[in-house]
Write a protein that holds these residues in place. Sequence first.
Motif, PDB file in Angstrom:
ATOM      1  N   LEU A   1       0.869  -1.630  -0.137  1.00  0.00           N
ATOM      2  CA  LEU A   1       0.417   0.072  -0.071  1.00  0.00           C
ATOM      3  C   LEU A   1       0.809   1.276   0.023  1.00  0.00           C
ATOM      4  O   LEU A   1      -0.192   2.447  -0.109  1.00  0.00           O
ATOM      5  N   MET A   2       2.506   1.208   0.427  1.00  0.00           N
ATOM      6  CA  MET A   2       2.738   2.950   0.026  1.00  0.00           C
ATOM      7  C   MET A   2       3.034   3.206  -0.788  1.00  0.00           C
ATOM      8  O   MET A   2       3.305   4.225  -1.131  1.00  0.00           O
ATOM      9  N   ILE A   3       3.307   2.180  -2.125  1.00  0.00           N
ATOM     10  CA  ILE A   3       3.016   2.915  -3.150  1.00  0.00           C
ATOM     11  C   ILE A   3       1.992   3.401  -4.029  1.00  0.00           C
ATOM     12  O   ILE A   3       2.404   3.607  -5.180  1.00  0.00           O
ATOM     13  N   ILE A   4       0.858   3.146  -3.477  1.00  0.00           N
ATOM     14  CA  ILE A   4       0.070   3.613  -3.985  1.00  0.00           C
ATOM     15  C   ILE A   4       0.002   5.017  -3.753  1.00  0.00           C
ATOM     16  O   ILE A   4      -0.592   5.604  -2.279  1.00  0.00           O
ATOM     17  N   PRO A   5      -0.754   6.546  -4.916  1.00  0.00           N
ATOM     18  CA  PRO A   5      -1.122   7.498  -4.219  1.00  0.00           C
ATOM     19  C   PRO A   5      -1.803   7.695  -3.843  1.00  0.00           C
ATOM     20  O   PRO A   5      -2.999   7.349  -3.840  1.00  0.00           O
ATOM     21  N   LEU A   6      -1.706   8.535  -2.632  1.00  0.00           N
ATOM     22  CA  LEU A   6      -3.059   9.160  -1.920  1.00  0.00           C
ATOM     23  C   LEU A   6      -4.101   9.944  -2.816  1.00  0.00           C
ATOM     24  O   LEU A   6      -5.256   9.660  -1.924  1.00  0.00           O
ATOM     25  N   GLN A   7      -3.352  10.237  -4.321  1.00  0.00           N
ATOM     26  CA  GLN A   7      -4.441  10.668  -4.808  1.00  0.00           C
ATOM     27  C   GLN A   7      -5.893   9.930  -5.353  1.00  0.00           C
ATOM     28  O   GLN A   7      -7.079  10.640  -5.565  1.00  0.00           O
ATOM     29  N   ILE A   8      -5.526   8.901  -5.213  1.00  0.00           N
ATOM     30  CA  ILE A   8      -6.184   7.433  -6.175  1.00  0.00           C
ATOM     31  C   ILE A   8      -7.467   7.592  -5.061  1.00  0.00           C
ATOM     32  O   ILE A   8      -8.891   7.735  -5.578  1.00  0.00           O
ATOM     33  N   ALA A   9      -7.319   7.881  -3.807  1.00  0.00           N
ATOM     34  CA  ALA A   9      -8.107   7.158  -2.658  1.00  0.00           C
ATOM     35  C   ALA A   9      -8.834   8.861  -2.131  1.00  0.00           C
ATOM     36  O   ALA A   9     -10.079   8.655  -1.655  1.00  0.00           O
ATOM     37  N   MET A  10      -8.854   9.768  -2.555  1.00  0.00           N
ATOM     38  CA  MET A  10      -9.466  10.607  -2.413  1.00  0.00           C
ATOM     39  C   MET A  10     -10.199  11.155  -2.617  1.00  0.00           C
ATOM     40  O   MET A  10     -11.477  11.385  -1.676  1.00  0.00           O
ATOM     41  N   VAL A  11     -11.428  10.603  -3.649  1.00  0.00           N
ATOM     42  CA  VAL A  11     -12.667  10.951  -3.814  1.00  0.00           C
ATOM     43  C   VAL A  11     -13.104   9.857  -3.199  1.00  0.00           C
ATOM     44  O   VAL A  11     -14.717  10.327  -2.914  1.00  0.00           O
ATOM     45  N   PRO A  12     -13.085   8.486  -3.263  1.00  0.00           N
ATOM     46  CA  PRO A  12     -14.196   7.408  -2.364  1.00  0.00           C
ATOM     47  C   PRO A  12     -13.797   8.069  -0.986  1.00  0.00           C
ATOM     48  O   PRO A  12     -14.876   8.007  -0.490  1.00  0.00           O
ATOM     49  N   ILE A  13     -12.785   8.789  -0.584  1.00  0.00           N
ATOM     50  CA  ILE A  13     -12.805   9.141   1.334  1.00  0.00           C
ATOM     51  C   ILE A  13     -13.947  10.040   1.541  1.00  0.00           C
ATOM     52  O   ILE A  13     -14.607   9.892   2.575  1.00  0.00           O
ATOM     53  N   LEU A  14     -13.542  11.308   0.135  1.00  0.00           N
ATOM     54  CA  LEU A  14     -14.121  12.280   0.725  1.00  0.00           C
ATOM     55  C   LEU A  14     -15.742  11.937   0.250  1.00  0.00           C
ATOM     56  O   LEU A  14     -16.725  12.510   0.957  1.00  0.00           O
ATOM     57  N   SER A  15     -16.195  11.376  -0.346  1.00  0.00           N
ATOM     58  CA  SER A  15     -17.667  10.454  -0.689  1.00  0.00           C
ATOM     59  C   SER A  15     -17.806  10.149  -0.204  1.00  0.00           C
ATOM     60  O   SER A  15     -18.740  10.310   1.163  1.00  0.00           O
ATOM     61  N   LEU A  16     -17.819   9.290   1.243  1.00  0.00           N
ATOM     62  CA  LEU A  16     -17.588   8.692   2.297  1.00  0.00           C
ATOM     63  C   LEU A  16     -17.923   9.730   4.082  1.00  0.00           C
ATOM     64  O   LEU A  16     -18.611  10.009   4.255  1.00  0.00           O
TER      65      LEU A  16
ATOM     66  N   VAL B   1       2.532  15.654   7.631  1.00  0.00           N
ATOM     67  CA  VAL B   1       1.328  16.157   8.716  1.00  0.00           C
ATOM     68  C   VAL B   1       1.937  17.718   8.646  1.00  0.00           C
ATOM     69  O   VAL B   1       0.698  18.362   7.820  1.00  0.00           O
ATOM     70  N   TRP B   2       1.678  18.456   8.936  1.00  0.00           N
ATOM     71  CA  TRP B   2       2.614  20.008   8.851  1.00  0.00           C
ATOM     72  C   TRP B   2       2.925  20.780   7.510  1.00  0.00           C
ATOM     73  O   TRP B   2       1.968  21.605   7.212  1.00  0.00           O
ATOM     74  N   ASN B   3       3.376  19.395   6.929  1.00  0.00           N
ATOM     75  CA  ASN B   3       3.337  20.575   5.586  1.00  0.00           C
ATOM     76  C   ASN B   3       2.109  19.884   4.263  1.00  0.00           C
ATOM     77  O   ASN B   3       2.731  20.337   3.550  1.00  0.00           O
ATOM     78  N   ASP B   4       1.389  19.206   4.892  1.00  0.00           N
ATOM     79  CA  ASP B   4       0.491  19.252   3.946  1.00  0.00           C
ATOM     80  C   ASP B   4       0.008  20.327   3.785  1.00  0.00           C
ATOM     81  O   ASP B   4      -1.306  20.315   4.134  1.00  0.00           O
ATOM     82  N   LEU B   5      -0.751  19.836   2.072  1.00  0.00           N
ATOM     83  CA  LEU B   5      -2.149  21.098   1.849  1.00  0.00           C
ATOM     84  C   LEU B   5      -3.083  20.859   0.952  1.00  0.00           C
ATOM     85  O   LEU B   5      -4.017  20.776   1.694  1.00  0.00           O
ATOM     86  N   LEU B   6      -2.608  19.319   0.364  1.00  0.00           N
ATOM     87  CA  LEU B   6      -3.717  18.747  -0.524  1.00  0.00           C
ATOM     88  C   LEU B   6      -5.200  18.077   0.215  1.00  0.00           C
ATOM     89  O   LEU B   6      -5.960  18.541   0.306  1.00  0.00           O
ATOM     90  N   ILE B   7      -4.330  17.462   1.505  1.00  0.00           N
ATOM     91  CA  ILE B   7      -5.390  16.860   1.830  1.00  0.00           C
ATOM     92  C   ILE B   7      -6.618  17.959   3.240  1.00  0.00           C
ATOM     93  O   ILE B   7      -7.706  18.004   2.944  1.00  0.00           O
ATOM     94  N   ALA B   8      -5.973  19.028   3.775  1.00  0.00           N
ATOM     95  CA  ALA B   8      -6.354  20.011   4.880  1.00  0.00           C
ATOM     96  C   ALA B   8      -7.387  20.657   3.426  1.00  0.00           C
ATOM     97  O   ALA B   8      -8.346  20.588   4.213  1.00  0.00           O
ATOM     98  N   LEU B   9      -7.079  20.624   1.688  1.00  0.00           N
ATOM     99  CA  LEU B   9      -7.700  21.560   0.986  1.00  0.00           C
ATOM    100  C   LEU B   9      -8.743  20.604   0.773  1.00  0.00           C
ATOM    101  O   LEU B   9      -9.356  21.287   1.064  1.00  0.00           O
ATOM    102  N   ILE B  10      -8.762  20.313   0.783  1.00  0.00           N
ATOM    103  CA  ILE B  10      -9.769  19.113   0.213  1.00  0.00           C
ATOM    104  C   ILE B  10     -10.611  18.359   1.677  1.00  0.00           C
ATOM    105  O   ILE B  10     -11.956  18.655   1.261  1.00  0.00           O
ATOM    106  N   PHE B  11     -10.764  18.181   2.221  1.00  0.00           N
ATOM    107  CA  PHE B  11     -11.395  17.396   3.473  1.00  0.00           C
ATOM    108  C   PHE B  11     -11.610  18.153   4.746  1.00  0.00           C
ATOM    109  O   PHE B  11     -12.857  18.277   5.356  1.00  0.00           O
ATOM    110  N   LEU B  12     -10.985  19.893   4.755  1.00  0.00           N
ATOM    111  CA  LEU B  12     -11.578  20.862   5.886  1.00  0.00           C
ATOM    112  C   LEU B  12     -12.487  21.642   4.390  1.00  0.00           C
ATOM    113  O   LEU B  12     -13.031  22.891   4.838  1.00  0.00           O
TER     114      LEU B  12
END
Length: 308
Positions: free
Chosen positions: A144-159, A237-248
């Motif tokens: 699972l470490m080689i899977i880009p997190l961007q792939i899981a963004m849409v289903p997790i956001l929907s959930l 986590v401190w330097n993250d932008l994408l996850i905070a932008l999508i889920f917040l």
Amino acid sequence: MTITDQASQEQQSEQSAVRKPQTMRKGRFIIRTLSNSVVTGLALFIGLLWSVPTLGLFISSFRPASLISSTGWWTGLVPPWNFTLENYQQVLQAQGFGQVFINSIIISVPGTFFPMIVGALAAYAFAWMKFPGRDLFFLGIVALMIIPLQIAMVPILSLFTAIGLTGQYAAVWLAHTAFGLPFSIYLLRNFFASLPSDLMESAHIDGASHVRIFWSIILPLSVPALASLGIFQFMWVWNDLLIALIFLGGNPQSAPLTLTIANLVNTYGSNYQVLTAAAFISMALPLVVFFSLQRYFVRGILAGSVKG
């Protein structure tokens, strides 16, 4: 040839035989010393080279806008010095960076703590507990470490939207925990597996349960690995932008530093001095965390690299 001459030649040959290994050892010592000096010097040079942008950013954040636009940051190293706190005052007061800094801490601390605890529990199970399919499950987690997190963004956001978590800190915590678990389990499992098996066997003989072994033996011995994992996870986590932008959802009341600085680029693209102050504020806490835990860093990364 007399007996005296023969004895003298034998003595000279013995002395030369003794001097030859000594000369070889001295030569190897000199070569090893020079090699270590070259490696040390190269490492110091690379470290200083990587520190130049940080130093430039730090100096520029204290310089007036007129000097930043007309001279290079290195001119601030020589007198007369003309430093000011106006850039930091403008950022902290006008842009509400105090609250934003607290928001980043609220996101980063649980986002670092949860993957460490859950990952440590799972790593102990993979290292010292026997159950069907253990190696297969561990291989799947590592994959699972080689899977880009961007792939899981849409289903997790929907959930998260369906259950009403979007726009809350809990959504960011859960996302960082889920995305950080594969690396956490991989790193800690290798470290746990390198610990002496005699300790575990003695604890089992004394009647200790897995829970007691985990809290009383594994965790105290795993401080270097946990510190290394904490550095990695906190930086991410401190330097993250994408996850905070999508889920917040861009909520300014709960926006972290990265999201606010990204907005500053659009708002104050010409005010470079404001951006330097904001960027250095965002770097300050990660630098403190890294230098506080750096003595454990190499030890925790290398532990378990041979056995496990």
